[in-house]
Scaffold this motif. Structure first.
Motif, PDB file in Angstrom:
ATOM      1  N   LEU A  24       0.840  -1.200   0.000  1.00 38.04           N
ATOM      2  CA  LEU A  24       0.000   0.000   0.000  1.00 38.04           C
ATOM      3  C   LEU A  24       0.875   1.252   0.000  1.00 38.04           C
ATOM      4  O   LEU A  24       1.694   1.442   0.908  1.00 38.04           O
ATOM      5  CB  LEU A  24      -0.918   0.019   1.219  1.00 38.04           C
ATOM      6  N   ILE A  25       0.703   2.097  -1.013  1.00 39.41           N
ATOM      7  CA  ILE A  25       1.390   3.387  -1.056  1.00 39.41           C
ATOM      8  C   ILE A  25       0.727   4.351  -0.076  1.00 39.41           C
ATOM      9  O   ILE A  25       1.392   5.123   0.605  1.00 39.41           O
ATOM     10  CB  ILE A  25       1.361   3.973  -2.479  1.00 39.41           C
ATOM     11  N   VAL A  26      -0.602   4.316  -0.028  1.00 39.40           N
ATOM     12  CA  VAL A  26      -1.377   5.039   0.976  1.00 39.40           C
ATOM     13  C   VAL A  26      -2.162   3.990   1.749  1.00 39.40           C
ATOM     14  O   VAL A  26      -2.906   3.208   1.152  1.00 39.40           O
ATOM     15  CB  VAL A  26      -2.327   6.071   0.330  1.00 39.40           C
ATOM     16  N   LYS A  27      -2.003   3.966   3.080  1.00 38.82           N
ATOM     17  CA  LYS A  27      -2.474   2.811   3.845  1.00 38.82           C
ATOM     18  C   LYS A  27      -3.919   2.929   4.321  1.00 38.82           C
ATOM     19  O   LYS A  27      -4.716   2.049   4.114  1.00 38.82           O
ATOM     20  CB  LYS A  27      -1.522   2.559   5.021  1.00 38.82           C
ATOM     21  N   ASN A  28      -4.258   3.975   5.002  1.00 38.82           N
ATOM     22  CA  ASN A  28      -5.630   4.109   5.500  1.00 38.82           C
ATOM     23  C   ASN A  28      -5.854   5.570   5.854  1.00 38.82           C
ATOM     24  O   ASN A  28      -5.904   5.933   7.023  1.00 38.82           O
ATOM     25  CB  ASN A  28      -5.859   3.211   6.726  1.00 38.82           C
ATOM     26  N   LEU A  29      -5.990   6.393   4.834  1.00 46.26           N
ATOM     27  CA  LEU A  29      -5.973   7.838   5.026  1.00 46.26           C
ATOM     28  C   LEU A  29      -7.342   8.357   5.447  1.00 46.26           C
ATOM     29  O   LEU A  29      -8.331   8.209   4.725  1.00 46.26           O
ATOM     30  CB  LEU A  29      -5.524   8.526   3.734  1.00 46.26           C
ATOM     31  N   ASN A  30      -7.366   8.965   6.627  1.00 44.95           N
ATOM     32  CA  ASN A  30      -8.545   9.672   7.120  1.00 44.95           C
ATOM     33  C   ASN A  30      -8.118  11.111   7.400  1.00 44.95           C
ATOM     34  O   ASN A  30      -7.287  11.361   8.279  1.00 44.95           O
ATOM     35  CB  ASN A  30      -9.087   9.032   8.398  1.00 44.95           C
ATOM     36  N   LEU A  31      -8.668  12.031   6.630  1.00 43.22           N
ATOM     37  CA  LEU A  31      -8.199  13.414   6.704  1.00 43.22           C
ATOM     38  C   LEU A  31      -9.322  14.361   6.322  1.00 43.22           C
ATOM     39  O   LEU A  31      -9.985  14.169   5.304  1.00 43.22           O
ATOM     40  CB  LEU A  31      -7.005  13.602   5.752  1.00 43.22           C
ATOM     41  N   ASP A  32      -9.526  15.395   7.132  1.00 43.59           N
ATOM     42  CA  ASP A  32     -10.451  16.476   6.817  1.00 43.59           C
ATOM     43  C   ASP A  32      -9.651  17.733   6.508  1.00 43.59           C
ATOM     44  O   ASP A  32      -8.789  18.134   7.297  1.00 43.59           O
ATOM     45  CB  ASP A  32     -11.409  16.759   7.976  1.00 43.59           C
ATOM     46  N   ILE A  33      -9.933  18.350   5.375  1.00 46.24           N
ATOM     47  CA  ILE A  33      -9.277  19.594   4.979  1.00 46.24           C
ATOM     48  C   ILE A  33     -10.284  20.716   5.128  1.00 46.24           C
ATOM     49  O   ILE A  33     -11.373  20.680   4.541  1.00 46.24           O
ATOM     50  CB  ILE A  33      -8.755  19.501   3.534  1.00 46.24           C
ATOM     51  N   ARG A  34      -9.940  21.706   5.907  1.00 45.66           N
ATOM     52  CA  ARG A  34     -10.880  22.763   6.257  1.00 45.66           C
ATOM     53  C   ARG A  34     -11.011  23.795   5.146  1.00 45.66           C
ATOM     54  O   ARG A  34     -10.061  24.098   4.445  1.00 45.66           O
ATOM     55  CB  ARG A  34     -10.417  23.441   7.552  1.00 45.66           C
ATOM     56  N   ARG A  35     -12.181  24.336   5.047  1.00 42.72           N
ATOM     57  CA  ARG A  35     -12.466  25.364   4.038  1.00 42.72           C
ATOM     58  C   ARG A  35     -11.596  26.595   4.298  1.00 42.72           C
ATOM     59  O   ARG A  35     -11.566  27.141   5.400  1.00 42.72           O
ATOM     60  CB  ARG A  35     -13.948  25.731   4.135  1.00 42.72           C
ATOM     61  N   GLY A  36     -10.856  27.026   3.271  1.00 38.54           N
ATOM     62  CA  GLY A  36     -10.045  28.238   3.373  1.00 38.54           C
ATOM     63  C   GLY A  36      -8.668  28.052   3.970  1.00 38.54           C
ATOM     64  O   GLY A  36      -7.903  29.016   4.056  1.00 38.54           O
ATOM     65  N   GLY A  46       8.213   8.824  -1.672  1.00 39.72           N
ATOM     66  CA  GLY A  46       7.606   7.520  -1.425  1.00 39.72           C
ATOM     67  C   GLY A  46       6.745   7.433  -0.187  1.00 39.72           C
ATOM     68  O   GLY A  46       6.282   6.351   0.180  1.00 39.72           O
ATOM     69  N   SER A  47       6.477   8.578   0.464  1.00 38.67           N
ATOM     70  CA  SER A  47       5.710   8.548   1.716  1.00 38.67           C
ATOM     71  C   SER A  47       4.204   8.529   1.491  1.00 38.67           C
ATOM     72  O   SER A  47       3.442   8.294   2.430  1.00 38.67           O
ATOM     73  CB  SER A  47       6.076   9.760   2.578  1.00 38.67           C
ATOM     74  N   GLY A  48       3.740   8.793   0.254  1.00 32.32           N
ATOM     75  CA  GLY A  48       2.306   8.765  -0.030  1.00 32.32           C
ATOM     76  C   GLY A  48       1.665  10.115  -0.207  1.00 32.32           C
ATOM     77  O   GLY A  48       0.486  10.218  -0.558  1.00 32.32           O
ATOM     78  N   LYS A  49       2.433  11.202  -0.012  1.00 38.76           N
ATOM     79  CA  LYS A  49       1.846  12.547  -0.068  1.00 38.76           C
ATOM     80  C   LYS A  49       1.374  12.924  -1.472  1.00 38.76           C
ATOM     81  O   LYS A  49       0.258  13.417  -1.646  1.00 38.76           O
ATOM     82  CB  LYS A  49       2.839  13.577   0.471  1.00 38.76           C
ATOM     83  N   THR A  50       2.227  12.671  -2.487  1.00 36.15           N
ATOM     84  CA  THR A  50       1.854  13.039  -3.861  1.00 36.15           C
ATOM     85  C   THR A  50       0.739  12.138  -4.376  1.00 36.15           C
ATOM     86  O   THR A  50      -0.180  12.610  -5.064  1.00 36.15           O
ATOM     87  CB  THR A  50       3.083  12.957  -4.784  1.00 36.15           C
ATOM     88  N   THR A  51       0.768  10.862  -4.041  1.00 35.46           N
ATOM     89  CA  THR A  51      -0.299   9.949  -4.449  1.00 35.46           C
ATOM     90  C   THR A  51      -1.636  10.406  -3.876  1.00 35.46           C
ATOM     91  O   THR A  51      -2.668  10.368  -4.567  1.00 35.46           O
ATOM     92  CB  THR A  51       0.014   8.515  -3.999  1.00 35.46           C
ATOM     93  N   HIS A 215       4.643   9.462   6.313  1.00 41.60           N
ATOM     94  CA  HIS A 215       5.762   8.505   6.337  1.00 41.60           C
ATOM     95  C   HIS A 215       5.181   7.111   6.161  1.00 41.60           C
ATOM     96  O   HIS A 215       4.216   6.741   6.838  1.00 41.60           O
ATOM     97  CB  HIS A 215       6.520   8.600   7.660  1.00 41.60           C
ATOM     98  N   ASN A 216       5.739   6.369   5.222  1.00 43.05           N
ATOM     99  CA  ASN A 216       5.288   4.999   4.963  1.00 43.05           C
ATOM    100  C   ASN A 216       3.784   4.917   4.706  1.00 43.05           C
ATOM    101  O   ASN A 216       3.102   3.997   5.183  1.00 43.05           O
ATOM    102  CB  ASN A 216       5.669   4.070   6.124  1.00 43.05           C
ATOM    103  N   GLY A 217       3.251   5.881   3.954  1.00 39.87           N
ATOM    104  CA  GLY A 217       1.852   5.833   3.551  1.00 39.87           C
ATOM    105  C   GLY A 217       0.851   6.246   4.602  1.00 39.87           C
ATOM    106  O   GLY A 217      -0.362   6.090   4.405  1.00 39.87           O
ATOM    107  N   GLU A 218       1.327   6.801   5.722  1.00 47.99           N
ATOM    108  CA  GLU A 218       0.427   7.191   6.816  1.00 47.99           C
ATOM    109  C   GLU A 218       0.781   8.588   7.306  1.00 47.99           C
ATOM    110  O   GLU A 218       1.935   9.010   7.243  1.00 47.99           O
ATOM    111  CB  GLU A 218       0.536   6.205   7.977  1.00 47.99           C
TER     112      GLU A 218
END
Length: 382
Positions: A24-36, A46-51, A215-218
């Motif tokens: 898994l390049i991205v393992k189990n991403l749970n993320l909320d990005i706030r408006r603004g 290779g940490s998963g950020k660009t993917t 780091h490492n997809g997390e």
């Protein structure tokens, strides 16, 4: 503070990505990005950020999980229908189009009339201070100006979200720092939501409202820049964000939020117990170089040792001093030039110390086994 549903623009829920069906390049991403907000995804290659960014843009498809934008599921929406602006490292400008035509492109493909297009292009070029460059071609302007054109093109159709993938990576240091502030100020003026990818921790700290360290997809930690730097939650974050001294040891005992750690040669250190296991287990102490004090400033400190000066590294406004401390040969102190004692010389053995509140006991570094002067069983008994 937890964001409400109205505050959240983008949401990742259980998102995974694999290319080979095994790793898994991205393992189990749970993320909320706030408006603004200006959120930076930071991490090594290779940490998963660009993917993660490319899945949000629509150029990659999640293997599992769900991505939503303003409450609408994005998984099967093609990139050009996501109402997202995108800025790449290589600018991706059309060489056969003028600057104005490049900026106008997102508007013309949306069928906007020519009068409105011209007005919006003028406004966008003014925003990036390129009012007089509309008639030039990309080959006739500098790299920094090309990046501004790419930024204007991403903003001209007033998207609710702008994604930036290493947009300043091709610029020299001085121009890069100038563009960091340009982008930050444009974000502040427009209030658009920005998700920015970089591996440069200085850039992330300078520009962001929050930083998610990958780091490492997390995600290892997500916080505002100051909290990340001053309060890293584990050894990886402490080492990746800014300069950091690491001292390996073993936990002797814990007393609430504080603990005692024994180093390899028997020295005892009192520290904040941030991420530690049971007594006897290895830990890593984290101390920022600017938090270490020398000579008379150490007299009232509980953590007080001696170190031998090995090297001075002059950096203009400050100096880095490398010392041999507690068996570690790469222990650094950072001091402003104005505070440097003129009599210090290589080979001097001097007292140094650091306050308990600036020493963090964290998980042991991978592959580093701390060897304390007592066996684990004796440490547990202590």
């Amino acid at each position: 503070m937890t964001a409400t549903n109205n505050d959240v623009l983008v949401s990742f829920r259980g998102v995974q990505k694999t290319y080979d069906g095994a790793s898994l390049i991205v393992k189990n991403l749970n993320l909320d990005i706030r408006r603004g907000e200006f959120l930076t995804l930071l991490g090594p290659s290779g940490s998963g950020k660009t993917t993660s960014l490319m899945m949000l843009a629509g150029f990659e498809t999640p293997t599992a999980g769900e991505i939503t934008l303003d409450g609408k599921r994005l998984n099967n929406v093609p990139p050009h229908k996501r109402d997202i602006g995108m800025v790449f490292q290589n600018y991706a400008l059309f060489p056969h189009m003028t600057v104005a035509e490049n900026v106008a492109f997102p508007l013309t493909v949306r069928g906007m009339n020519k009068v409105d297009v011209a007005d919006k292009v003028r406004h966008a070029l003014s925003m990036v201070q390129l009012d007089a460059f509309g008639g030039r071609y990309p080959t006739q302007i500098s790299g920094g100006q090309q990046q501004r054109v790419a930024l204007a093109r991403a903003l001209v159709f007033e998207p609710q979200l702008v994604l930036m993938d290493e947009p300043l990576g091709a610029l020299d240091k001085q121009l890069r720092e100038h563009m960091q502030m340009e982008i930050k100020h444009i974000h502040q003026r427009l209030g658009v939501t920005v998700v920015y990818v970089t591996h440069d921790q200085g850039e992330a700290l300078t520009m962001s409202d929050r930083v998610a360290v990958f780091h490492n997809g997390e995600i290892q930690q997500i916080a505002d820049p100051r909290s990340l730097y001053e309060h890293p939650c584990n050894t990886f974050v402490a080492q990746f964000i800014g300069e950091n001294n690491r001292l390996p040891g073993r936990l002797v005992h814990r007393d609430g939020e504080l603990c005692t750690v024994e180093l390899a040669r028997g020295e005892k250190v009192r520290a904040l117990a941030v991420n530690v296991g049971q007594p006897g287990q290895p830990v890593t102490l984290s101390i920022r170089p600017e938090r270490v004090r020398l000579n008379g400033a150490t007299q009232q400190m509980e953590n007080r040792f001696s170190g031998r000066i090995a090297e001075f590294i002059y950096l203009g406004d400050h100096v880095r001093i490398r010392l041999d401390v507690c068996g570690e040969s790469n222990f650094f102190i950072k001091q402003p030039i104005s505070q440097l004692e003129p009599g210090l010389a290589v080979g001097d053995v001097i007292p140094l110390g650091f306050p308990i509140e600036h020493v963090r006991a964290l998980d042991a570094s991978p592959g580093v086994a701390a060897t304390a002067s007592k066996p684990a069983a004796e440490l547990v008994a202590a």
